[in-house]
Design an enzyme around this catalytic site. Sequence first.
Site, PDB file in Angstrom:
ATOM      1  N   SER A 105       0.838  -1.183   0.000  1.00 47.89           N
ATOM      2  CA  SER A 105       0.000   0.000   0.000  1.00 47.89           C
ATOM      3  C   SER A 105       0.884   1.249   0.000  1.00 47.89           C
ATOM      4  O   SER A 105       1.789   1.362  -0.825  1.00 47.89           O
ATOM      5  CB  SER A 105      -0.930  -0.060   1.212  1.00 47.89           C
ATOM      6  OG  SER A 105      -2.067   0.719   1.052  1.00 47.89           O
ATOM      7  N   HIS A 109      -5.935  -6.517  -1.834  1.00 44.29           N
ATOM      8  CA  HIS A 109      -4.918  -5.579  -1.363  1.00 44.29           C
ATOM      9  C   HIS A 109      -3.725  -6.293  -0.718  1.00 44.29           C
ATOM     10  O   HIS A 109      -3.866  -6.947   0.308  1.00 44.29           O
ATOM     11  CB  HIS A 109      -5.565  -4.610  -0.375  1.00 44.29           C
ATOM     12  CG  HIS A 109      -4.828  -3.321  -0.216  1.00 44.29           C
ATOM     13  ND1 HIS A 109      -4.436  -2.536  -1.272  1.00 44.29           N
ATOM     14  CD2 HIS A 109      -4.415  -2.661   0.898  1.00 44.29           C
ATOM     15  CE1 HIS A 109      -3.824  -1.450  -0.826  1.00 44.29           C
ATOM     16  NE2 HIS A 109      -3.799  -1.508   0.489  1.00 44.29           N
ATOM     17  N   ASP A 166      -8.229  -5.442  -6.208  1.00 43.44           N
ATOM     18  CA  ASP A 166      -7.859  -4.343  -5.326  1.00 43.44           C
ATOM     19  C   ASP A 166      -8.123  -3.012  -6.025  1.00 43.44           C
ATOM     20  O   ASP A 166      -7.586  -2.760  -7.107  1.00 43.44           O
ATOM     21  CB  ASP A 166      -6.371  -4.462  -4.980  1.00 43.44           C
ATOM     22  CG  ASP A 166      -5.878  -3.330  -4.102  1.00 43.44           C
ATOM     23  OD1 ASP A 166      -6.714  -2.626  -3.501  1.00 43.44           O
ATOM     24  OD2 ASP A 166      -4.648  -3.148  -4.022  1.00 43.44           O
TER      25      ASP A 166
END
Length: 508
Positions: A190, A465, A440
């Site tokens: 991320s 994710h 994602d």
Amino acid sequence: MANSPKPTLSLLISLLSLLSLFPPTLSSAPKHAPRFLGKFSRSNNKGPLGAPRYKYETRYFDQTLDHFSFSDLPTFRQRYLINTEYWAGPDRRGPIFFYCGNEGDIEWFAANTGFVWELAPRFQAMIIFPEHRYYGESMPYGSFEEAYKNATTLAHLTAEQALADFAVLITELKRNLSAHACPVVLFGGSYGGMLAAWMRLKYPHIAIGALASSAPVLQFEDIVPPETFYDIVSHDFRRESISCFNTIKDSWDVIESEGQKNNGLSYLTETFRFCRKLESADDLSNWLSSAYSYLAMGNYPYPADFLMPMPGNPIKEVCRKIDNCPDGMSILQRIFEGVSVYYNYTGTVDCFNLDDDPHGMNGWNWQACTEMVMPTSSSKNISMFPAYDYNYTSDEEWCLENYHVKPRPTWITTQFGGHGFKNALKSFGSNIIFSNGLLDPWSGGSVLEDISETIVALVTENGAHHLDLRPSTAEDPDWLVEQRAAEVKLIQGWLHQYFEKKKTVFDM
């Protein structure tokens, strides 16, 4: 849908991850808006997620507050977690696996990044999880209250300062351990994945390669269409059930209409079992939007408690709940049944709170109001969310009102690139893995194709994710096992190449 409420800046600001990153308009700041991992940004998150699942020693490093000036500012204690159990040591040039901590408590990231822990014995590597400044326990000025006091005390919460922290920490640790020749491999998911990729580009002499998982490094300016994020979330629901998708799409007008009735807010409060009466229908819409976005991020093929305790394939379960409600049940009751899969899968919550941050502030809101400006919109036809266009002016007004700062929407691309990213990477970069799963919503802002022989995109159709960074399980599908095997092979190649060069120099 034209009159439906629009998501607020902090709704998207709230999007993660995590990370998350995020969006547009409004003057109020809903706390449940999807952010990367912003909901964990100011708690130690003890409990099942925060409980150490791996062995490490907690240490602290006196870190410079401003690496880019010689001002007489106080240092702060940066927390980091370290494990040397499997490390081959400096004499055998044992590698160092360094996770680039992102916007939250570092113990939470360590507990959810099993891939790094599982690789360490294989490569005889040291593991380091440094905490990002202004998060967890790594607070300048001694406390959260002082660090977050105003724009002056928050001024050093930037990606470039965080990267400098990592570079200094690595350099000093290697010096103290006589480990100058030990190669460093970066990991991150991320926002942490963005940091890992940027650090490899900015400090190529510090680390030999980076695995950047679910890293939306292209989610700035107009590099990708602003509707990308919400279009992917919507696709995730549509692929499970068109009727579920349509129920959610139709619900926004119903919520707005109900909120305008005399006792409408009381009815909405009761229907969705909030602990306190809703102040506006927008608060409910933001709460639901956050859940749908987080469900897409955490749409893993097996049960997980990454963001919230959820079943495997949670979107499928949400749509099953919505679609299987008895005939005659209202659209709002159907929505409540579905969203409870995210907010109350364990069945232990009696009533829901909208506000998970009593101070109304967190680090990611600041970052999104300064340099992490990620334009976001919602398309009218493809998205199941209320349609809206990106409005920078509204963002700027919100940030001025709440932080007394103006965002710099072009600063990240100026500093790390973005426009012409492929050519720049091909010319000046090497040894970066961009891994993504197409479920994602942040994958749309990442690198989805190979740039060169050494800058590689590993893309899985059903991944969510940074699933590849999570601990391996007996339930891992074959495609996930293969993705991780490809990552291991590439990292092995980086290390082999490094050791061969060192050997050549030594032989000379």
